[in-house]
Scaffold this active site. Structure first.
Site, PDB file in Angstrom:
ATOM      1  CG  ASP A   8      -0.312   0.204   2.536  1.00 46.17           C
ATOM      2  OD1 ASP A   8       0.947   0.282   2.599  1.00 46.17           O
ATOM      3  OD2 ASP A   8      -1.023   0.294   3.533  1.00 46.17           O
ATOM      4  N   GLY A  71       2.185  -0.615   6.457  1.00 44.57           N
ATOM      5  CA  GLY A  71       2.756   0.093   7.602  1.00 44.57           C
ATOM      6  C   GLY A  71       3.232  -0.866   8.677  1.00 44.57           C
ATOM      7  CG  ASN A  74      -0.209  -6.650  12.227  1.00 47.59           C
ATOM      8  OD1 ASN A  74       0.277  -7.751  12.417  1.00 47.59           O
ATOM      9  ND2 ASN A  74       0.059  -5.610  13.005  1.00 47.59           N
ATOM     10  N   GLY A  75      -2.347  -6.006   8.325  1.00 45.03           N
ATOM     11  CA  GLY A  75      -3.485  -6.065   7.408  1.00 45.03           C
ATOM     12  C   GLY A  75      -3.135  -6.773   6.121  1.00 45.03           C
ATOM     13  CD  GLU A  76      -0.433  -4.150   4.803  1.00 45.08           C
ATOM     14  OE1 GLU A  76      -0.936  -3.033   4.585  1.00 45.08           O
ATOM     15  OE2 GLU A  76      -0.096  -4.505   5.958  1.00 45.08           O
ATOM     16  CG  HIS A 103       9.388 -24.713  11.846  1.00 49.00           C
ATOM     17  ND1 HIS A 103       9.344 -24.560  13.210  1.00 49.00           N
ATOM     18  CD2 HIS A 103      10.594 -25.275  11.576  1.00 49.00           C
ATOM     19  CE1 HIS A 103      10.471 -25.003  13.739  1.00 49.00           C
ATOM     20  NE2 HIS A 103      11.247 -25.435  12.758  1.00 49.00           N
ATOM     21  CG  ASN A 104       4.926 -22.017   9.705  1.00 42.38           C
ATOM     22  OD1 ASN A 104       5.708 -21.205  10.174  1.00 42.38           O
ATOM     23  ND2 ASN A 104       4.208 -22.817  10.460  1.00 42.38           N
TER      24      ASN A 104
END
Length: 177
Positions: A8, A71, A74-76, A103-104
């Site tokens: 963003d 920023g 989190n939202g992304e 691990h993921n």
């Protein structure tokens, strides 16, 4: 390697600098936007497009990874994780970038552009891209459970709470203290 990027306004400068770094390192970079600075742009569509492109590549048997910026990141990360087949991890250190793959088998990472210098972000991305998924049985088992839940709403042999109503509101009023 193909790398899908999105951001963003908060991560636009990082994204532009990272694209050059990745191309110079021989990666194929696909930019999912935005193309120009807009202080009130909305990250969901950009990040969902990058994540969907990674999922499409994987579904076609082509390996790629994705990086989304904002920023805080989190939202992304939340937006990217709405795409079926995507495992997006918020990374903030070299250890979390490495573990996201190890691990993921994360196929997308999210980075907070206001939380890191450009040099730190480049290190996080390079660490993520360089780390292979070793395929240990315990990690494959856990990732498979996530995929199963994503596809069916259940995990064989495990108790999983069923939703009472799939229409969860986006916002609830704050409770009075």
């Amino acid at each position: 390697m193909r790398v899908h990027l999105a951001t963003d306004h908060a991560g636009l400068e990082f994204s532009q600098q990272l694209q050059k770094h990745l191309r110079d390192a021989g990666h194929e970079v696909v930019d999912h936007g935005p193309e120009e600075y807009d202080a009130v742009d909305d990250y969901p569509s950009f990040c969902i497009n990058a994540a969907q492109a990674v999922a499409n590549d994987w579904a076609a048997g082509e390996f790629s990874l994705g990086v989304v910026f904002g920023g805080s990141g989190n939202g992304e990360q939340i937006a990217a994780n709405k795409v079926a087949g995507v495992r997006a991890a918020l990374v903030w250190s070299e250890a979390t970038a490495k573990l996201a793959r190890e691990h993921n088998n994360a196929n997308v990472i999210s980075i907070g552009a206001r939380q890191h210098s450009l040099e730190e972000a480049v290190t996080l991305v390079d660490t993520f891209l360089a780390e292979p998924f070793p395929g240990e049985e315990r990690h494959v088992r856990r990732i498979s459970q996530l995929r199963e839940y994503e596809q069916t709403g259940a995990i064989a042999g495990k108790e999983v709470l069923a939703p009472t109503n799939p229409d969860v509101p986006a916002v609830l009023p704050m409770a009075e203290a």
